[in-house]
Motif scaffolding. Sequence first.
Motif, PDB file in Angstrom:
ATOM      1  N   ALA A 250       0.844  -1.196   0.000  1.00 50.77           N
ATOM      2  CA  ALA A 250       0.000   0.000   0.000  1.00 50.77           C
ATOM      3  C   ALA A 250       0.876   1.243   0.000  1.00 50.77           C
ATOM      4  O   ALA A 250       2.017   1.232   0.453  1.00 50.77           O
ATOM      5  N   SER A 251       0.314   2.332  -0.524  1.00 45.77           N
ATOM      6  CA  SER A 251       1.024   3.611  -0.521  1.00 45.77           C
ATOM      7  C   SER A 251      -0.014   4.732  -0.536  1.00 45.77           C
ATOM      8  O   SER A 251      -1.198   4.516  -0.859  1.00 45.77           O
ATOM      9  N   ALA A 252       0.413   5.950  -0.167  1.00 48.35           N
ATOM     10  CA  ALA A 252      -0.496   7.101  -0.130  1.00 48.35           C
ATOM     11  C   ALA A 252       0.181   8.321  -0.727  1.00 48.35           C
ATOM     12  O   ALA A 252       1.398   8.496  -0.601  1.00 48.35           O
ATOM     13  N   THR A 253      -0.611   9.134  -1.429  1.00 52.79           N
ATOM     14  CA  THR A 253      -0.106  10.392  -1.997  1.00 52.79           C
ATOM     15  C   THR A 253      -1.139  11.483  -1.747  1.00 52.79           C
ATOM     16  O   THR A 253      -2.353  11.224  -1.686  1.00 52.79           O
ATOM     17  N   LEU A 254      -0.659  12.695  -1.607  1.00 52.25           N
ATOM     18  CA  LEU A 254      -1.533  13.843  -1.377  1.00 52.25           C
ATOM     19  C   LEU A 254      -1.417  14.787  -2.548  1.00 52.25           C
ATOM     20  O   LEU A 254      -0.316  15.204  -2.918  1.00 52.25           O
ATOM     21  N   ALA A 255      -2.561  15.137  -3.135  1.00 44.72           N
ATOM     22  CA  ALA A 255      -2.568  16.078  -4.253  1.00 44.72           C
ATOM     23  C   ALA A 255      -3.900  16.813  -4.261  1.00 44.72           C
ATOM     24  O   ALA A 255      -4.961  16.190  -4.160  1.00 44.72           O
ATOM     25  N   ALA A 256      -3.810  18.145  -4.373  1.00 45.22           N
ATOM     26  CA  ALA A 256      -5.007  18.990  -4.467  1.00 45.22           C
ATOM     27  C   ALA A 256      -5.990  18.719  -3.341  1.00 45.22           C
ATOM     28  O   ALA A 256      -7.201  18.638  -3.554  1.00 45.22           O
ATOM     29  N   GLY A 257      -5.466  18.524  -2.140  1.00 43.86           N
ATOM     30  CA  GLY A 257      -6.343  18.347  -0.997  1.00 43.86           C
ATOM     31  C   GLY A 257      -6.972  16.982  -0.884  1.00 43.86           C
ATOM     32  O   GLY A 257      -7.869  16.771  -0.072  1.00 43.86           O
ATOM     33  N   VAL A 258      -6.521  16.011  -1.697  1.00 41.96           N
ATOM     34  CA  VAL A 258      -7.074  14.662  -1.665  1.00 41.96           C
ATOM     35  C   VAL A 258      -5.964  13.672  -1.336  1.00 41.96           C
ATOM     36  O   VAL A 258      -4.929  13.637  -2.011  1.00 41.96           O
ATOM     37  N   LEU A 259      -6.170  12.888  -0.275  1.00 40.71           N
ATOM     38  CA  LEU A 259      -5.224  11.837   0.090  1.00 40.71           C
ATOM     39  C   LEU A 259      -5.674  10.551  -0.595  1.00 40.71           C
ATOM     40  O   LEU A 259      -6.744  10.027  -0.296  1.00 40.71           O
ATOM     41  N   THR A 260      -4.855  10.086  -1.539  1.00 37.47           N
ATOM     42  CA  THR A 260      -5.190   8.885  -2.318  1.00 37.47           C
ATOM     43  C   THR A 260      -4.391   7.700  -1.811  1.00 37.47           C
ATOM     44  O   THR A 260      -3.160   7.751  -1.745  1.00 37.47           O
ATOM     45  N   THR A 261      -5.101   6.655  -1.442  1.00 38.22           N
ATOM     46  CA  THR A 261      -4.458   5.417  -0.996  1.00 38.22           C
ATOM     47  C   THR A 261      -4.526   4.392  -2.120  1.00 38.22           C
ATOM     48  O   THR A 261      -5.597   4.148  -2.691  1.00 38.22           O
ATOM     49  N   THR A 262      -3.389   3.822  -2.464  1.00 33.73           N
ATOM     50  CA  THR A 262      -3.304   2.786  -3.501  1.00 33.73           C
ATOM     51  C   THR A 262      -2.812   1.492  -2.865  1.00 33.73           C
ATOM     52  O   THR A 262      -1.858   1.505  -2.094  1.00 33.73           O
ATOM     53  N   SER A 263      -3.462   0.372  -3.194  1.00 31.93           N
ATOM     54  CA  SER A 263      -3.032  -0.922  -2.660  1.00 31.93           C
ATOM     55  C   SER A 263      -3.280  -2.008  -3.687  1.00 31.93           C
ATOM     56  O   SER A 263      -4.164  -1.883  -4.533  1.00 31.93           O
ATOM     57  N   ASP A 264      -2.457  -3.086  -3.613  1.00 29.41           N
ATOM     58  CA  ASP A 264      -2.656  -4.196  -4.542  1.00 29.41           C
ATOM     59  C   ASP A 264      -3.567  -5.259  -3.947  1.00 29.41           C
ATOM     60  O   ASP A 264      -3.524  -6.425  -4.344  1.00 29.41           O
ATOM     61  N   PHE A 265      -4.379  -4.853  -2.993  1.00 32.16           N
ATOM     62  CA  PHE A 265      -5.433  -5.685  -2.429  1.00 32.16           C
ATOM     63  C   PHE A 265      -6.484  -4.739  -1.866  1.00 32.16           C
ATOM     64  O   PHE A 265      -6.272  -3.520  -1.827  1.00 32.16           O
ATOM     65  N   LYS A 266      -7.623  -5.261  -1.463  1.00 36.03           N
ATOM     66  CA  LYS A 266      -8.671  -4.401  -0.922  1.00 36.03           C
ATOM     67  C   LYS A 266      -8.314  -4.003   0.501  1.00 36.03           C
ATOM     68  O   LYS A 266      -8.336  -4.824   1.416  1.00 36.03           O
ATOM     69  N   LEU A 267      -7.992  -2.714   0.672  1.00 32.02           N
ATOM     70  CA  LEU A 267      -7.596  -2.177   1.979  1.00 32.02           C
ATOM     71  C   LEU A 267      -8.690  -1.236   2.479  1.00 32.02           C
ATOM     72  O   LEU A 267      -9.098  -0.311   1.775  1.00 32.02           O
ATOM     73  N   THR A 268      -9.205  -1.508   3.665  1.00 32.96           N
ATOM     74  CA  THR A 268     -10.258  -0.677   4.260  1.00 32.96           C
ATOM     75  C   THR A 268      -9.673   0.186   5.381  1.00 32.96           C
ATOM     76  O   THR A 268      -8.955  -0.319   6.252  1.00 32.96           O
ATOM     77  N   ILE A 269      -9.989   1.491   5.294  1.00 29.07           N
ATOM     78  CA  ILE A 269      -9.573   2.436   6.339  1.00 29.07           C
ATOM     79  C   ILE A 269     -10.837   2.868   7.086  1.00 29.07           C
ATOM     80  O   ILE A 269     -11.763   3.419   6.497  1.00 29.07           O
ATOM     81  N   SER A 270     -10.878   2.579   8.371  1.00 28.47           N
ATOM     82  CA  SER A 270     -12.036   2.947   9.188  1.00 28.47           C
ATOM     83  C   SER A 270     -11.561   3.702  10.420  1.00 28.47           C
ATOM     84  O   SER A 270     -10.392   3.629  10.804  1.00 28.47           O
ATOM     85  N   SER A 271     -12.491   4.446  11.017  1.00 28.92           N
ATOM     86  CA  SER A 271     -12.127   5.275  12.169  1.00 28.92           C
ATOM     87  C   SER A 271     -13.234   5.219  13.214  1.00 28.92           C
ATOM     88  O   SER A 271     -14.417   5.009  12.877  1.00 28.92           O
ATOM     89  N   ASP A 272     -12.839   5.403  14.473  1.00 29.45           N
ATOM     90  CA  ASP A 272     -13.853   5.497  15.515  1.00 29.45           C
ATOM     91  C   ASP A 272     -14.303   6.937  15.713  1.00 29.45           C
ATOM     92  O   ASP A 272     -15.045   7.257  16.629  1.00 29.45           O
ATOM     93  N   GLY A 273     -13.839   7.841  14.777  1.00 29.66           N
ATOM     94  CA  GLY A 273     -14.229   9.241  14.827  1.00 29.66           C
ATOM     95  C   GLY A 273     -15.177   9.589  13.700  1.00 29.66           C
ATOM     96  O   GLY A 273     -15.963   8.753  13.243  1.00 29.66           O
TER      97      GLY A 273
END
Length: 382
Positions: A250-273
């Motif tokens: 997995a990797s992440a990049t920030l551009a134009a106010g958008v944080l894009t996460t790329t992964s070679d599998f289905k990666l879920t990001i969840s928060s308790d907030g």
Amino acid sequence: MADITLSSAVRSNLNSLQATSQLMSSVQEKLSTGRKVNSALDNPNSFFTAKGLENRANDLSSLLDDMGQSVQTLKAADKGIEAISDLVDAAKAKANQASQTSSQSERSQYAKEYNELLTQIEDIAKDSGYKGKNLLGGNGNDLSVTFNEDGSSSLSISAVDFTDTTSSTGLSLSDLTEATSGTSTIALNTTATGSAALTGGNLLTDDGDFAAGDVLSFTDANGTEISTFEVTDTTTVDDLEAAIDAIDGASATLAAGVLTTTSDFKLTISSDGALADSTTDGTDSSFATDANIDSTLSALSSAQNTLRSQASTFGTNLSIVQNRQDFTNDIIDTLEEGAGKLTLADTNEEGANLLALQTQQSLASTSLSLAAQADQNVLRLF
């Protein structure tokens, strides 16, 4: 010659000498050919009986060659099954390796290697033929072995199709889905106070989705939590990017106010907030979940059982053909021996006969000479 008159004694000795000469010629022929019956004139019954036995022996000899080639065809198929079985074991090892790691990136790699093994299984099955007949090649490759001269005794050996691993009549091993990369995005609030460019800015001042104490959880399709990330008063966007980059595959990049996460599998990001859950839209490999791996292992075990059963079947057929091959050899020997008993000469006996005839010929020549001398006595009167 009719005007020549021979005495009774001379003629008798001449006839005896001629008969002896004929007998010597016959014995010499038997010694030179090794046969006491060389033509139907010698002994019609023995000659034709022996000929029939020899003809059958020749017919069986031709079938014996075909049996030998059938044995080789079965051996080629058996070698193919042996090699395929080794590759199935290797595929099992890949599935077990996948089950022993939680890295989806590694599991995806194992799935690719598994598919390559299936390709090799198909190639080996295609290359297991002998003289154009492949018992692992499916339709059109059935083998029929004839054991006797009239075709009433034979063995039919059915071919199997291992050239397509997905076939339900073969090994029933499906190719695995290989993972494809996907992305998900988190739109950061660029209007909030703080760094508008969001290049390493504090998450709390740059976006209202985050609050101190929020915990982000990163999970895969198996529901396994890969890692967690806690937001503090000093957490920056760079910190979040680094946390995502630390995840294998997995990797992440920030551009134009958008944080894009790329992964070679289905990666879920969840928060308790307040942050909404997001999942990358890639495709997981068939080794992504433990349940899928268990299903693959079960299919491999079934395929291995199929291979062992087929190897046993071919082994039984091979034993039958080899047994009939040995039996046919024995029958051919019996037929040739029987023909020999009818036609072969006893060289010892014929040698003794020739010696006796030579002695008889010598005596007949001497007797003829004596008879002629008796006729010559009349000349003494003149």
